[in-house]
Design a protein around this motif. Structure first.
Motif, PDB file in Angstrom:
ATOM      1  N   GLU A 498       1.281 -12.519  -0.962  1.00 45.50           N
ATOM      2  CA  GLU A 498       0.217 -12.533  -1.975  1.00 45.50           C
ATOM      3  C   GLU A 498      -0.922 -11.599  -1.569  1.00 45.50           C
ATOM      4  O   GLU A 498      -1.390 -10.779  -2.345  1.00 45.50           O
ATOM      5  N   GLU A 499      -1.343 -11.705  -0.337  1.00 40.90           N
ATOM      6  CA  GLU A 499      -2.481 -10.927   0.155  1.00 40.90           C
ATOM      7  C   GLU A 499      -2.165  -9.429   0.167  1.00 40.90           C
ATOM      8  O   GLU A 499      -3.024  -8.608  -0.112  1.00 40.90           O
ATOM      9  N   LEU A 500      -0.903  -9.098   0.500  1.00 40.94           N
ATOM     10  CA  LEU A 500      -0.538  -7.685   0.610  1.00 40.94           C
ATOM     11  C   LEU A 500       0.059  -7.149  -0.696  1.00 40.94           C
ATOM     12  O   LEU A 500       0.562  -6.026  -0.727  1.00 40.94           O
ATOM     13  N   ALA A 501       0.013  -7.939  -1.729  1.00 40.81           N
ATOM     14  CA  ALA A 501       0.502  -7.519  -3.056  1.00 40.81           C
ATOM     15  C   ALA A 501       1.965  -7.094  -3.007  1.00 40.81           C
ATOM     16  O   ALA A 501       2.377  -6.128  -3.649  1.00 40.81           O
ATOM     17  N   ALA A 506       9.683  -9.393   0.618  1.00 43.31           N
ATOM     18  CA  ALA A 506       9.282  -8.273   1.482  1.00 43.31           C
ATOM     19  C   ALA A 506       8.627  -8.767   2.767  1.00 43.31           C
ATOM     20  O   ALA A 506       8.314  -7.976   3.655  1.00 43.31           O
ATOM     21  N   VAL A 507       8.421 -10.068   2.857  1.00 44.27           N
ATOM     22  CA  VAL A 507       7.788 -10.629   4.058  1.00 44.27           C
ATOM     23  C   VAL A 507       8.761 -11.586   4.730  1.00 44.27           C
ATOM     24  O   VAL A 507       9.311 -12.474   4.086  1.00 44.27           O
ATOM     25  N   GLU A 508       8.959 -11.383   6.020  1.00 42.16           N
ATOM     26  CA  GLU A 508       9.830 -12.300   6.758  1.00 42.16           C
ATOM     27  C   GLU A 508       8.968 -13.252   7.579  1.00 42.16           C
ATOM     28  O   GLU A 508       8.123 -12.812   8.363  1.00 42.16           O
ATOM     29  N   ALA A 542      -4.884  -8.025   8.105  1.00 43.87           N
ATOM     30  CA  ALA A 542      -3.854  -6.987   7.981  1.00 43.87           C
ATOM     31  C   ALA A 542      -4.147  -6.096   6.780  1.00 43.87           C
ATOM     32  O   ALA A 542      -4.026  -4.867   6.850  1.00 43.87           O
ATOM     33  N   ARG A 543      -4.556  -6.714   5.692  1.00 37.26           N
ATOM     34  CA  ARG A 543      -4.852  -5.933   4.486  1.00 37.26           C
ATOM     35  C   ARG A 543      -6.020  -4.976   4.753  1.00 37.26           C
ATOM     36  O   ARG A 543      -5.954  -3.777   4.430  1.00 37.26           O
ATOM     37  N   VAL A 544      -7.077  -5.509   5.358  1.00 38.06           N
ATOM     38  CA  VAL A 544      -8.247  -4.680   5.665  1.00 38.06           C
ATOM     39  C   VAL A 544      -7.845  -3.532   6.587  1.00 38.06           C
ATOM     40  O   VAL A 544      -8.231  -2.372   6.384  1.00 38.06           O
ATOM     41  N   ALA A 562      -7.288  -0.271  -2.905  1.00 41.41           N
ATOM     42  CA  ALA A 562      -6.826  -1.647  -3.109  1.00 41.41           C
ATOM     43  C   ALA A 562      -5.296  -1.672  -3.055  1.00 41.41           C
ATOM     44  O   ALA A 562      -4.637  -0.639  -3.222  1.00 41.41           O
ATOM     45  N   LEU A 563      -4.773  -2.876  -2.792  1.00 44.17           N
ATOM     46  CA  LEU A 563      -3.319  -3.068  -2.839  1.00 44.17           C
ATOM     47  C   LEU A 563      -2.974  -3.688  -4.187  1.00 44.17           C
ATOM     48  O   LEU A 563      -3.628  -4.631  -4.625  1.00 44.17           O
TER      49      LEU A 563
END
Lengths: 756, 210
Positions: A498-501, A506-508, A542-544, A562-563
């Motif tokens: 969610e945070e990384l759009a 795509a996330v393990e 991580a996003r920042v 932005a992502l």
């Protein structure tokens, strides 16, 4: 997202101090929830949950990410671990509630394939089934042979297995200081007695709740992979990956903690009983050390019933009263917790409802049976049964319906809206007999009953979560937490995605290894409030960090990036966008790693819950048929709505099973458990499950809060009240079985079979 | 001073203890002979005296396994074939919970209640045999979609019972589904979602899924 400064933090900053704030947190100690105040950093740039309407993954129905592993048999539980040269361990139990014992080791080691027999605390046993020896052999069958062959000399000692036996004048001593422990009182007895005398309606009753077993389908146990040398892996069926180190199992292998990895990839149910790895964990390590070979030590089903914990029984005597306008005025209660050699659990009475004046005396009565352990909302279902029954009895005396009476005694309007919702779901408006029993001509009577619950746990700093992003864009999130079946692995991945759009797949999420970072045990509904904020924090960082690196490469202002849907976009120049993998190539060969910790503002505490049960009672046979059970539960932000509904369903199923069927039966003369197997210990099956309506209270807009516990608290109480509403029989002891209903019908002269 | 041998099963009258107490192999054979004779009059009855190598037909293949007369099909699958098939779970060991349900010639049966030697030559399907490579079967797919699983320990047994039902009767109604699954326990309480999943799987099978 907005970032309004918190007042306290801003003030502290002006004074040049690191901003701190004091918050109340909860932790679980021996299965009981304990509150404490701690100081945490107050941050102005802390991550925040997006508005509900902006969420793509959270707050929706997500398929659990480990579903395919579980439906193909690929998910490897502790029970399934197979290692070269592995031996099979078994425990040998004492068949008496208390005994002195001597083990003849040679009697079993003489068998071919039996490798070692170790005695455990050779001496006196204190509870029925207490292990006295452990064996290890080449195959499970040979280990069983060794258990049969082992000669143990027992000298039976005096014992007590029931409350009456324990409280008798000449009772066998169970505890060092007698058979009564932890006596506590609360309130002013004289004031409560005086208030009771002024009530318009009073009830005096004893409510009895038997011992319930957890019945985890995977039994407790560990597999110790130690083959000599200076390292080991311990696979454990536990609800706390790090308990292996907390219990110092590495020392049992002669190793340092850092030389041992604990693994809980999948585990088959815990429900509170699997915090300790227990005597089986300790003995598996000792057998393994002795043999220099891996040892597989899983309890048998019979072990499970005798020595792996339970929900404590309870004996509750209540005198309570209400005024004619339906307000609870007084309650005097005496509670005995029956947790074997343990102390039992109970939050005290009154429970949830507001009572003007009350007095409580609560104590533990000890018996020679194994200790209770935490079990989903420890103590609360027991308290609920006494409280909700009392409330219902008073409402009926005063001629007020159960819904209205409850609202008059519950201050929080959250309960009011939740009660209205569940009432509607079970057809309360059209229910003809809201106040008294069903007086229709039908032999089958219909009734509706209610119950409410509460739970409180806030999180605390306990988890350190790592997010890694590779230069190819691969995202991994690591946590030493564990998934009991609640869906932890899925929401860990979903929070990061969610945070990384990014899409969920795509996330393990990698969990269940002690080397993946600090994490708390899953109990008291504390996994979500401790873990979710730390995952969010790591993902936010991580996003920042990704945007900062990409901004450097692009020569852009990171604040203008932005992502969005798997891409990095420039807010002013929408044509300039980079795909996620392309953007991550800017991270360099090492990619990036962030760690997250608990953020107080990302979770909350205190939930409500209401349930209604609609039942049919056959007044000829006493059979109860559950028609429908409705629950409305608040949980803050639902991380995965599908999994929240599964949790609610699951709690209701376990609680209706508790209400209708479950009871540990111990013969008071022989001191043996009569139903220590799944053939005889009845739990609800598919045929017993009614329609269940699991509703999430979406008026609650707080951060995510765990709700493993609260929906299990009131179901059986609502069923007992529905049975009364249907047929006029008040059951004050569980399980709510048809023989008791028949007795009640006969006593009331309402048995459909005529004169008994 | 009393002396008592610590015994696991004698008190509880388990089938295994009964077989051993009643003369072990001979009793097992005579019981199963009758079953075999009833099911297949032409079958050759073989007596086992000790561990023997047998071949089990599992998931379309043939697996060698050394089994004792007392070895159950469940223990053979979990411990005596290579690699072990641990998808089928041991929970109660006495035919009460359904966690070890497998299909034997298409019918759901408790693997803990069958002796391995008795199912030689019969077609056994386990949870590992449901998917076609990475493609989940409609039943598996529906369990994932409807969240018909939580801890997952009962899941293989439920999948086999549901598969056995739907392969026989893809249009089974809600009551038939409930009855077919009533031999399986779930302690996490996934039954409501399992009912939805099996209904959904039935729909897909009727619409021409695999």
């Amino acid at each position: 997202m907005s970032s309004t400064p918190r007042t306290a933090a801003a003030a502290a900053l002006q004074e040049g101090e690191a901003p701190r704030e004091r918050i109340k947190v909860t932790k679980v100690v021996d299965g009981e929830v304990v509150e404490e105040w701690i100081e945490v950093a107050a941050s102005d740039d802390a991550p925040r949950w997006q508005a509900r309407e902006d969420l793509r993954l959270l707050d929706s129905d997500l398929r659990r990410v480990d579903g395919p592993a579980k439906v193909t048999g690929r998910a490897r539980y502790t029970h399934d671990v197979r290692l070269p040269g592995m031996k099979y361990g078994r425990l040998v139990r004492c068949p008496y509630p208390a005994a002195r014992c001597t083990v003849d080791v040679d009697s079993a080691t003489a068998l071919p394939g039996v490798r070692v027999v170790l005695t455990i605390d050779d001496g006196e046993t204190r509870y029925l089934g207490q292990p006295v020896a452990a064996v290890a052999a080449d195959t499970p069958e040979l280990a069983e042979d060794a258990v049969r062959a082992l000669a143990v000399r027992f000298e039976e000692l005096p014992w007590a297995v029931t409350r009456d036996q324990a409280l008798a004048e000449d009772a066998a001593p169970v505890g060092r200081d007698g058979n009564v422990a932890d006596v506590r009182t609360d309130g002013d007895l004289d004031a409560a007695e005086a208030a009771l005398a002024t009530c318009d309606a009073t009830v005096e009753a004893t409510y009895e709740v038997p011992v319930q077993h957890h019945v985890c389908l995977e039994t407790h146990g560990v597999v110790v992979d130690y083959r000599g040398g200076d390292e080991a892996t311990i696979y454990a069926s536990t609800q706390w990956t790090h308990v292996v180190h907390r219990e110092r199992l590495p020392e049992r292998l002669g190793l340092e903690g850092s030389q041992v990895e604990s693994v809980v990839e999948y585990m088959g149910g815990g429900f509170g009983s699997k915090f300790p790895t227990g005597i089986e964990g300790r003995m598996a390590c000792e057998l393994s050390r002795e043999l220099g070979a891996p040892v597989h030590m899983m309890l048998t089903r019979r072990d499970e019933f005798l020595l792996a914990g339970n929900r404590s029984g309870t004996h509750q005597t209540v005198r309570a009263g209400a005024t004619a306008d339906g307000k609870l005025r007084a309650m005097v209660s005496e509670v005995d917790k029956l947790g074997g050699i343990g102390r039992g659990s109970h939050p005290g009475l009154p429970y949830v409802y507001d009572v003007e004046t009350s007095h409580l005396r609560i104590r533990s009565v000890l018996t020679n049976l194994d200790s209770n352990r935490a079990m989903r909302a420890p103590g609360h279902p027991q308290a609920s049964f006494a409280m909700e029954s009392t409330v219902d009895e008073l409402a009926h005396q005063l001629g007020i319906d159960g819904l209205e009476f409850r609202k008059r005694n519950l201050a929080s309007l959250v309960y009011h809206r939740q009660l209205d919702a569940v009432a509607e779901a079970v057809g309360w408006a059209d229910h003809p007999n809201k106040v008294g029993p069903d007086t229709s001509d039908s032999e089958v009577k219909t009734g509706i009953g209610f119950g409410v619950s509460t739970w409180g746990t806030r999180g605390r700093p306990a988890c350190v979560v790592t997010v890694r992003i590779g230069p190819d864009g691969a995202v991994t999130v690591l946590s030493g937490t564990q998934d009991l079946g609640t869906g932890t692995r899925t929401y860990v991945a979903a929070i990061v995605a969610e945070e990384l759009a990014l899409p969920l797949d795509a996330v393990e999420a990698r969990i269940g290894h002690s080397s993946y970072g600090a994490a708390n045990g899953s109990g008291g509904s504390t996994t979500v409030p401790c873990l979710a904020p730390a995952v969010k924090d790591a993902a936010h960082k991580a996003r920042v960090a990704v945007l900062a690196r990409v901004a450097e490469v692009l020569g852009a202002d990171p604040a203008r990036l932005a992502l969005h849907r798997g891409q990095v976009i420039h807010l002013e120049r929408p044509d300039e966008r980079l795909g996620w993998a392309e953007a991550c190539s800017a991270l360099g060969a090492d990619g990036l790693t962030t760690t997250g910790e608990w953020v107080a503002s990302l979770t909350d505490a205190g939930v409500h819950g209401a349930q209604a049960a609609r039942v049919q009672v056959d007044t000829l046979t006493g059979q109860v048929k559950l028609e429908k059970i409705a629950c409305m539960q608040d949980c803050g932000l639902p991380l995965n709505r599908l999994a929240v509904r599964s949790q609610i369903n699951g709690a209701i199923v376990e609680a209706l099973s508790y209400g209708l069927f479950e009871e540990r039966v111990v013969d008071p003369d022989l001191g043996v458990m009569l139903n220590a197997c799944l053939g005889d210990y009845k739990i609800a099956g598919c045929a017993d499950i009614p329609e269940i309506v699991a509703m999430i209270d979406d008026e609650d807009t707080r951060g995510p809060i765990g709700i493993g516990e609260p929906p299990i608290i009131p179901t059986h109480s609502a069923i007992a009240n529905a049975i009364f509403n249907a047929c006029g029989v008040r059951l004050r002891s569980m399980p709510l079985s048809c023989d008791k209903i028949l007795d009640g019908l006969v006593a009331n002269g309402t048995w459909a079979g005529g004169e008994a | 001073m009393t002396e008592r041998r610590v015994e696991e099963e004698r008190r509880g009258f388990s089938r295994r203890a009964f077989l051993q107490g009643a003369g072990g192999v001979a009793a097992a054979s005579s019981l199963t002979e009758a079953v075999h004779a009833a099911q297949d009059p032409a079958s050759e009855v073989q007596r086992m005296r000790g561990p023997e190598e047998v071949e089990l037909r599992v998931n379309g293949g043939t697996l060698p396994a050394t089994v004792e007369p007392r070895t159950t099909l469940l223990d053979a699958l979990r411990h005596r074939v290579d690699p072990p098939l641990t998808g089928t779970k041991l929970v109660c060991g006495e035919g009460a919970c359904g966690a070890c349900t497998v299909l034997v010639d298409g019918r759901p049966m408790y693997a803990c209640m069958l002796l391995a030697a008795d199912v030689v030559g019969r077609e056994i399907r386990t949870v590992e045999g449901l998917a076609d490579g990475d493609g989940l079967s409609p039943v598996q797919e529906a369990f994932c979609e409807k969240d018909g699983l939580m801890c997952g320990f009962c899941t293989p047994g439920f999948l086999m019972s549901a598969t056995g039902l739907l392969e026989r009767k893809p249009d089974a109604d809600a009551e038939e589904v409930r009855r077919a699954l009533s031999g399986n326990f779930c302690r996490c309480g996934t039954q409501p979602h399992i009912f939805e999943a099996v209904a959904e799987a039935g729909r897909r099978l009727r619409e021409g899924g695999r």
